[in-house]
Design an enzyme around this catalytic site. Structure first.
Site, short mmCIF file in Angstrom:
data_model
loop_
_atom_site.label_atom_id
_atom_site.label_comp_id
_atom_site.label_asym_id
_atom_site.label_seq_id
_atom_site.Cartn_x
_atom_site.Cartn_y
_atom_site.Cartn_z
N CYS A 194 0.70 -1.21 -0.03
CA CYS A 194 0.01 0.06 -0.07
C CYS A 194 1.01 1.18 -0.10
O CYS A 194 1.67 1.52 1.03
CB CYS A 194 -0.92 0.10 1.05
N CYS A 237 0.23 3.89 2.69
CA CYS A 237 0.56 3.38 4.09
C CYS A 237 1.96 3.49 4.14
O CYS A 237 2.58 4.12 5.36
CB CYS A 237 0.29 1.89 4.10
#
Length: 133
Positions: free
Chosen positions: A58, A61
């Site tokens: 991600c 993230c």
């Protein structure tokens, strides 16, 4: 481009380098049993627990991770936990996580709030709001 992304995330240079992984107070969980023990220990605690649900693949993230590590050094009375949704998918499902990153804020084992997305400023405001309640 890094400064452009930082401005989008509300970042400041302090978040980029001030807290290395070694200084961080974020505990990563890789086993359901260990997570459950930690979670159960917080059910009777008024200490704020911030759970960072993320994934290694991600991008957002990874972008917000330095800010979360920095916050963990600034809010020393708050417990920060990190859960990879691919490793502990059952925990992510228990909390109804559908997007990454998702930050779930808990007190006494109950969710008090959440932040969906790499929204550093919103996360920081919510931590400040709930840390002393």
């Amino acid at each position: 481009m890094g400064s452009f992304l930082s401005s989008l995330l509300g970042g400041s240079p302090a978040y980029d380098s001030a807290a290395s992984s070694e200084d961080s107070r974020v505990t990563s969980f890789h086993s359901s049993a260990r997570w459950q023990l930690h979670f159960n220990s917080h059910k009777d605690s008024s200490q704020l627990l911030v759970i960072d649900f993320s994934a290694s693949w991600c991008g957002p993230c990874r972008l917000i991770e330095p800010a979360v590590h920095y916050m963990s050094t600034q809010f020393t009375d708050v417990d920060f936990a990190k859960i990879d949704v691919d490793e502990l998918s059952e925990v992510a499902q228990e909390f109804g996580v559908q997007a990454m990153p998702t930050f779930v804020l808990l007190k006494k084992g109950k969710e008090v709030d959440r932040v969906i997305g790499a929204r550093k400023d919103e996360l920081e405001k919510k931590i400040q709001k709930y840390q002393s309640l």
